[in-house]
Design an enzyme around this catalytic site. Structure first.
Site, mmCIF file in Angstrom:
data_model
loop_
_atom_site.group_PDB
_atom_site.id
_atom_site.type_symbol
_atom_site.label_atom_id
_atom_site.label_comp_id
_atom_site.label_asym_id
_atom_site.label_seq_id
_atom_site.Cartn_x
_atom_site.Cartn_y
_atom_site.Cartn_z
ATOM 1 N N GLY A 126 0.809 -1.212 0.000
ATOM 2 C CA GLY A 126 0.000 0.000 0.000
ATOM 3 C C GLY A 126 0.840 1.259 0.000
ATOM 4 N N ALA A 173 1.630 3.283 -2.254
ATOM 5 C CA ALA A 173 1.188 4.397 -3.085
ATOM 6 C C ALA A 173 0.014 5.149 -2.456
ATOM 7 C CB ALA A 173 0.788 3.902 -4.478
ATOM 8 N N GLY A 174 -0.484 4.659 -1.324
ATOM 9 C CA GLY A 174 -1.631 5.285 -0.671
ATOM 10 C C GLY A 174 -1.256 6.518 0.123
ATOM 11 N N ILE A 212 -1.144 7.254 3.551
ATOM 12 C CA ILE A 212 -0.134 7.076 4.589
ATOM 13 C C ILE A 212 1.082 6.355 4.020
ATOM 14 C CG2 ILE A 212 0.373 5.993 6.812
ATOM 15 C CD1 ILE A 212 -2.575 6.371 7.547
ATOM 16 N N GLY A 213 0.850 5.334 3.211
ATOM 17 C CA GLY A 213 1.955 4.549 2.675
ATOM 18 C C GLY A 213 2.958 5.376 1.905
ATOM 19 N N TYR A 246 -15.082 -2.703 9.135
ATOM 20 C CA TYR A 246 -13.692 -2.283 9.035
ATOM 21 C C TYR A 246 -12.944 -2.575 10.326
ATOM 22 C CZ TYR A 246 -9.663 0.874 8.934
ATOM 23 O OH TYR A 246 -8.404 1.397 9.021
ATOM 24 N N ARG A 284 -11.973 13.068 19.384
ATOM 25 C CA ARG A 284 -11.035 12.258 18.616
ATOM 26 C C ARG A 284 -9.624 12.792 18.856
ATOM 27 N NH1 ARG A 284 -15.148 9.820 18.254
ATOM 28 N NH2 ARG A 284 -16.137 8.913 16.399
#
Length: 350
Positions: A7, A9-10, A12-13, A178, A246
């Site tokens: 991942g 290219a995402g 966070i990645g 999820y 949060r």
């Protein structure tokens, strides 16, 4: 070291890849470039070995693991999704994909893994009742949410609760698909570590935000949804009453946690999987975040809608003390500074 980033290219990645290369590591990326996350392929950083393949592809994973010293497993479908019809896609990508990766690591002799987990494994956060101390509220009911009773009451006396910081030893209670897949990933990696003598750091990211988040996608985090609305000239729509607490942590601090975890893996006993919260230590409400983002962007003020999503939890904020104490990590980007940057930072097409 040669690090495989699934991942990579995402959102966070890609930040993790940049941080690893800046730190002098060799990096190999395995990313399927799924349409839900990538409208167009992102540029490949110079010197990075990029391979487009699904983490469920056994042959591609085996080839990508050759010569690798450690893995940063970022690949996953994220977010709450649109409805329960998304469940097979989440389970297939997140859990089957993790199982294929771990089997490949076992075969290739790779024994170090940093897993991108999530705060969603806790369900609701930590709560204190004035009369009964620490308690675990049950899931919020449709009837309560419909009438605007958003705060979970004490399950024993029904009185209001005070939210606090959740630590890694808190009971785990995933409350949507999820969340269930992220907890399953943790269990799978722990089983792998015991079976092969591996070492795992499971980083439970809290609400990550920053440059390069995907825009205009139902799978994005709340910060991205608000930022996308502002870019369209619309007011951010804040669910419930905006009082949900949060911990918004900047993506650069998350990449720092990944590097610290990689450095700390050799110190873990063989066969160990250890969880770490990754949060800023500055709890804020969703309403406060929307207001800060809108002000810094110069856009329309947020609208509090009273709407809700049944799978959402009310309050979840992190204690990241273990990560600080064990690995010497600490966040660098303050909330005000981070939101001011994010308000005008480029987003990626989602």
């Amino acid at each position: 070291m040669l690090i495989l980033v699934t991942g990579g290219a995402g959102f966070i990645g890609s930040h993790v890849v940049t941080a690893l290369t800046d730190a002098g590591h060799e990096v190999r990326v395995l990313d399927a470039l799924l349409p839900a996350a990538h409208r167009t392929p992102p540029p490949v950083p110079e010197g990075v070995d990029f391979r487009q393949a699904d983490v469920r592809d056994t042959a591609a994973v085996a080839a990508a693991l050759q010569g690798v010293d450690a893995v940063c497993h970022q690949a996953a479908m994220v977010g709450l999704g649109k409805d329960f019809a998304d469940a097979p896609a989440y389970v297939g990508c997140n859990d089957l994909g993790t199982a294929v990766l771990l089997a490949g690591m076992a075969e290739a002799g790779v024994r170090r893994l940093v897993l991108a987990s999530s705060m969603v494994v806790y369900g609701e956060g930590r709560y204190e009742c004035p009369s009964h101390g620490a308690v675990r509220p049950g899931p919020r009911t449709v009837a309560d949410l419909e009438t605007g009773r958003f705060e979970p009451p004490c399950p024993r006396c029904g009185e209001p609760l005070a939210p606090g910081l959740v630590a890694e030893d808190a009971p785990l209670d995933p409350r949507n698909v999820y969340a269930a897949t992220k907890l399953a990933q943790e269990h799978l990696t722990a089983a792998w570590a015991r079976a092969v003598g591996g070492r795992v750091a499971a980083l439970r990211y809290h609400n990550v935000y920053g440059p390069g988040m995907p825009r205009d996608t139902p799978y994005a985090g709340v910060a991205s949804l608000f930022r996308s609305a502002l870019e369209r000239g619309e007011a951010p729509r804040v669910f419930e009453d905006g009082g949900q607490r949060r911990d918004f942590v900047h993506v650069r601090d998350v990449t720092g946690a990944n590097l610290a975890a990689l450095d700390g893996l050799p110190d873990l006993p063989a066969g160990t999987a250890r969880a770490y919260n990754v949060g800023s230590g500055e709890p804020h409400t969703v309403g406060e975040m929307a207001a800060a983002l809108a002000e810094a962007h110069g856009g329309r003020a947020p609208v509090v809608t009273g709407e809700y999503r049944l799978g959402d939890v009310r309050h979840i904020t992190a204690s990241s003390r273990r990560l600080r104490d064990d690995l010497g990590w600490k966040p660098q980007v303050a909330f005000t500074e981070g939101m001011a940057e994010f308000a005008t930072a480029p987003l990626r097409a989602g």
